[in-house]
Scaffold this motif. Structure first.
Motif, PDB file in Angstrom:
ATOM      1  N   LEU B 277       0.853  -1.168  -0.224  1.00 50.92           N
ATOM      2  CA  LEU B 277      -0.071   0.028   0.080  1.00 50.92           C
ATOM      3  C   LEU B 277       0.935   1.357   0.232  1.00 50.92           C
ATOM      4  CD1 LEU B 277      -3.066  -0.175   2.140  1.00 50.92           C
ATOM      5  CD2 LEU B 277      -3.138   0.232  -0.160  1.00 50.92           C
ATOM      6  N   TYR B 280       1.906   1.842  -3.443  1.00 49.51           N
ATOM      7  CA  TYR B 280       0.578   2.310  -4.092  1.00 49.51           C
ATOM      8  C   TYR B 280       0.294   3.706  -3.860  1.00 49.51           C
ATOM      9  CZ  TYR B 280      -4.375   2.413  -4.676  1.00 49.51           C
ATOM     10  OH  TYR B 280      -5.881   2.690  -4.789  1.00 49.51           O
ATOM     11  N   GLN B 281       0.511   4.087  -2.837  1.00 50.94           N
ATOM     12  CA  GLN B 281       0.182   5.484  -2.405  1.00 50.94           C
ATOM     13  C   GLN B 281       1.217   6.330  -2.999  1.00 50.94           C
ATOM     14  OE1 GLN B 281      -2.619   6.457  -0.815  1.00 50.94           O
ATOM     15  NE2 GLN B 281      -2.016   8.529  -0.728  1.00 50.94           N
ATOM     16  N   LYS B 284       0.743   7.509  -6.504  1.00 57.48           N
ATOM     17  CA  LYS B 284      -0.515   8.542  -6.700  1.00 57.48           C
ATOM     18  C   LYS B 284      -0.009   9.876  -6.959  1.00 57.48           C
ATOM     19  CE  LYS B 284      -4.287   6.210  -4.220  1.00 57.48           C
ATOM     20  NZ  LYS B 284      -5.131   6.242  -3.032  1.00 57.48           N
ATOM     21  N   LEU B 340       2.716   7.170   4.574  1.00 62.56           N
ATOM     22  CA  LEU B 340       2.212   6.684   3.513  1.00 62.56           C
ATOM     23  C   LEU B 340       1.114   5.600   3.461  1.00 62.56           C
ATOM     24  CD1 LEU B 340       5.285   6.767   0.787  1.00 62.56           C
ATOM     25  CD2 LEU B 340       3.390   8.194   0.630  1.00 62.56           C
ATOM     26  N   ILE B 343      -2.076   7.266   5.008  1.00 63.73           N
ATOM     27  CA  ILE B 343      -2.836   7.757   4.141  1.00 63.73           C
ATOM     28  C   ILE B 343      -3.698   6.866   3.309  1.00 63.73           C
ATOM     29  CG2 ILE B 343      -2.801   9.380   2.209  1.00 63.73           C
ATOM     30  CD1 ILE B 343      -0.088  10.789   3.437  1.00 63.73           C
ATOM     31  N   ALA B 344      -2.664   5.767   2.729  1.00 61.26           N
ATOM     32  CA  ALA B 344      -3.424   4.910   1.962  1.00 61.26           C
ATOM     33  C   ALA B 344      -4.359   4.344   2.475  1.00 61.26           C
ATOM     34  CB  ALA B 344      -2.313   3.949   1.427  1.00 61.26           C
ATOM     35  N   GLN B 347      -7.517   6.587   2.624  1.00 62.08           N
ATOM     36  CA  GLN B 347      -8.191   6.760   1.368  1.00 62.08           C
ATOM     37  C   GLN B 347      -8.923   5.443   0.979  1.00 62.08           C
ATOM     38  OE1 GLN B 347      -5.697   8.369  -1.111  1.00 62.08           O
ATOM     39  NE2 GLN B 347      -5.438  10.516  -0.195  1.00 62.08           N
ATOM     40  N   THR B 348      -8.267   4.128   1.164  1.00 66.69           N
ATOM     41  CA  THR B 348      -8.773   3.267   0.867  1.00 66.69           C
ATOM     42  C   THR B 348     -10.142   2.724   1.608  1.00 66.69           C
ATOM     43  OG1 THR B 348      -6.519   2.156   0.893  1.00 66.69           O
ATOM     44  CG2 THR B 348      -8.365   0.497   0.721  1.00 66.69           C
TER      45      THR B 348
END
Lengths: 168, 438
Positions: B277, B280-281, B284, B340, B343-344, B347-348
């Motif tokens: 993740l 992944y973040q 972005k 990170l 945050i991810a 948001q997820t």
């Protein structure tokens, strides 16, 4: 009784923890691997068709679609059954497999007998053995009539035995 | 039991072997801080066992993969438990490796003469991440399909070699049957052998150079204790506790299985496993030509740095207080990763709240041309009732009955009865229920 040393105690504690983890894993894993193999298969009802298509004392074969499931895989296969109505008006259905060694037998309309071409077993309309090596009468299938439709459960039976037993 | 052991021991002359295996000296004595390596190994063994059992019922083809996993999950006795153990075990393995690496890093245990052990360890990390990535596709559900699609496409962004490598990973230009089979083969045949060999190498090196012990040389030399029994006992207690936790989680929280993979569904937003993740973040935040920095330069530099770590810094200085740069960099890295990740996750989480059923329902609403009669927030005709706030007016049962037979529930309605299956019925209802003022 021998004295428990510190080393011996720790050794046993380690063994105990290992055994507990092992057991906690082994029991579910054994069930997971073994139990599905013994699960009784539920055979669904298959539709034969409108019951008024059956003729009195004149057996005919009807195709039935059987939904089979092996684990996660579903498949349909087509099999046939013998069906007719007797004089009393009862519906009679026979498995198409000869109870001797599993060949497909035929209806001889002239002689009014079922004949198996493999080993010459001969059966009467009511399924009883007239002659030949067949050890038992023809196998009837579980059947029901709902809203004018005939349904059967297509079962396979062990062949060559005097007693009718579901195979598998 | 003891008699059997004695008998075998005499025949095979085991005492010298046991002495060699168990009486390895640990400088500074046994400690709870050294448990992570053993815990990682134990979780790996559990993954190997549960994985082998999963393979009893798993079919690696797009036609059957999803059904077979669903069969394991719902039909096989203890199936949900076994899959849960494997699913959560993968996450646990990442945590155990993370903690193991942190301990080694903090203790400077990667320094000479233990560089080879660290390097083999980094290869083990790479293999474990590959295990995670290849295993993720196998259930062949929406999450699996789309996350893998994105993962492979990421590889494709690397200049020059990216596209061919992505094609090799997929086994063609599209993600399909060949990809699934490859991932299955890699996950269950290629990787296990490789990782077993590397674990053996890791342990072999450990036995050749010896455990590192505390960073304080004086303390390390003062006490020395054999591996057995105290360290083994601590390892066993830790492993026991970890497994107790894993058993509970596997029982209480079944592994998720999303809808069957649907390559034509363009509404699905995939999210990778939590251990990917943070990356992944990070992706972005990349745009245009910066993307290649994140997809290629950064990972390569990062793993390059990991391999180089034992050769950086002063030789011999293992105490954290004497390695301020290493400690500072390590702290910054952890802060960045966890920020990170945080945050991810946030948001997820908000993404998950937008119910996938409702999303499917909306797609179905469009497909059935419902807007030919109904209006939602100004879009659609006004033949039938406005549905903008339908979720406030109706409950689930009413909606389902209504979709099945509109005239029965609303006499005189001109709405046709659509022949919807159970999933479609639920999805459409879910969508209607989501239409609320707030």
């Amino acid at each position: 009784m021998s004295e428990v040393t510190r080393r011996g105690f720790l050794g046993r504690a380690i063994g105990g923890i290992a055994a507990l983890i092992g057991l906690a894993l082994a029991v579910p894993l054994a069930g997971y691997a073994i139990l599905p193999a013994f699960k009784k298969k539920e055979r669904p009802w298959s539709e034969v068709g409108p019951v008024d298509r059956l003729e009195v004392d004149a057996p005919k074969t009807f195709d039935v679609v059987i939904s089979m499931q092996s684990g996660w895989m579903k498949s349909d296969s087509v099999r046939s059954v013998w069906a007719f109505r007797n004089k009393v008006g009862e519906v009679v259905t026979y498995s198409p497999i000869c109870p001797h060694l599993g060949c497909a037998y035929q209806w001889d309309g002239e002689a009014r007998q079922f004949r198996c071409p493999c080993h010459n077993s001969v059966f009467a309309l009511n399924g009883q053995v007239i002659s030949g090596p067949a050890p038992r009468p023809l196998d009837t299938l579980p059947e029901k009539v709902e809203n004018g439709q005939l349904y059967v459960i297509f079962e396979e039976f062990k062949v060559g035995t005097p007693k009718k037993e579901v195979a598998g | 039991m003891n008699r059997i052991f004695r008998w075998v021991s005499q025949r095979l002359n085991l005492p010298p072997v046991l002495h060699h295996l168990l009486d390895e000296p640990i400088p500074g004595g046994a400690s709870w801080i050294y448990i992570f390596g053993s815990v990682t190994l134990a979780v790996f063994i559990s993954q190997a066992i549960t994985g082998a059992f999963l393979a009893l019922y798993y079919a690696p083809t797009p036609d059957h993969a999803y059904d077979s996993v669903q069969y394991i999950q719902t039909q096989v006795p203890f199936g949900a438990f076994v899959r849960g153990m494997h699913h959560w075990g993968a996450s646990l393995m990442m945590i155990a490796i993370g903690l193991h690496m942190l301990q080694v890093y903090l203790y400077g245990a990667y320094k000479a003469p233990r560089e080879p052990m660290w390097i083999v360890g980094i290869f083990l990390l790479v293999l474990t991440l590959t295990f995670g990535f290849t295993g993720y596709l196998l259930p062949w559900d929406q999450t699996a399909y789309w996350a893998t699609q994105v993962g492979i496409n990421l590889v494709g962004t690397v200049p020059w070699i990216g596209q061919p490598v992505a094609q090799v990973l997929r086994g063609g230009t599209e993600l399909g049957a060949v990809t699934l089979n490859r991932f299955f083969a890699i996950h269950t045949l290629f990787l296990p052998w490789s990782i077993v060999i590397l674990i053996a190498a890791h342990l072999f090196i450990l036995r050749r150079v010896g455990a590192a012990g505390p960073w304080d040389e004086v303390k390390a030399k003062k006490v020395s204790e054999p591996f057995y029994p105290r360290q083994v006992f601590m390892d066993a207690v830790a492993i026991g506790a970890v497994f107790l936790g894993l058993f509970l989680v596997a029982f209480l929280f079944p592994a998720h299985l999303a809808d069957r993979a649907n390559p034509s569904d363009n509404t699905f937003r995939p999210v990778p496993e939590w251990y990917f993740l943070f990356y992944y973040q990070l992706l972005k935040y990349s745009t245009g030509r910066w993307e290649v920095v994140l997809t290629f330069v950064l990972p390569v530099a990062w793993f390059g740095l990991l391999f180089a770590i034992p050769f950086l810094g002063r030789r011999g200085d293992r105490a954290p207080t004497r390695r301020p740069v290493a400690m500072a960099l390590g702290t910054v890295f952890l802060l960045v990763v966890f920020t990170l990740l945080g945050i991810a996750v946030k948001q997820t989480h908000s993404l998950v709240l937008s119910d996938p059923g409702a999303v499917r329902g909306r797609a179905l609403y469009t497909k059935l041309s419902c807007e030919g009669c109904h209006r939602i927030h100004g879009t659609g005709a006004q033949v039938g009732p406005d549905l903008s706030y339908e979720g406030d007016k109706r409950d689930r049962d009413w909606l389902i009955q209504h979709f099945k037979d509109p005239q029965k529930i609303t006499p005189g309605s001109i709405m046709p009865a659509y022949r919807l299956d159970e999933t479609q019925l639920n999805a459409l209802t879910q969508y209607m229920l989501s239409l609320k003022k707030k």
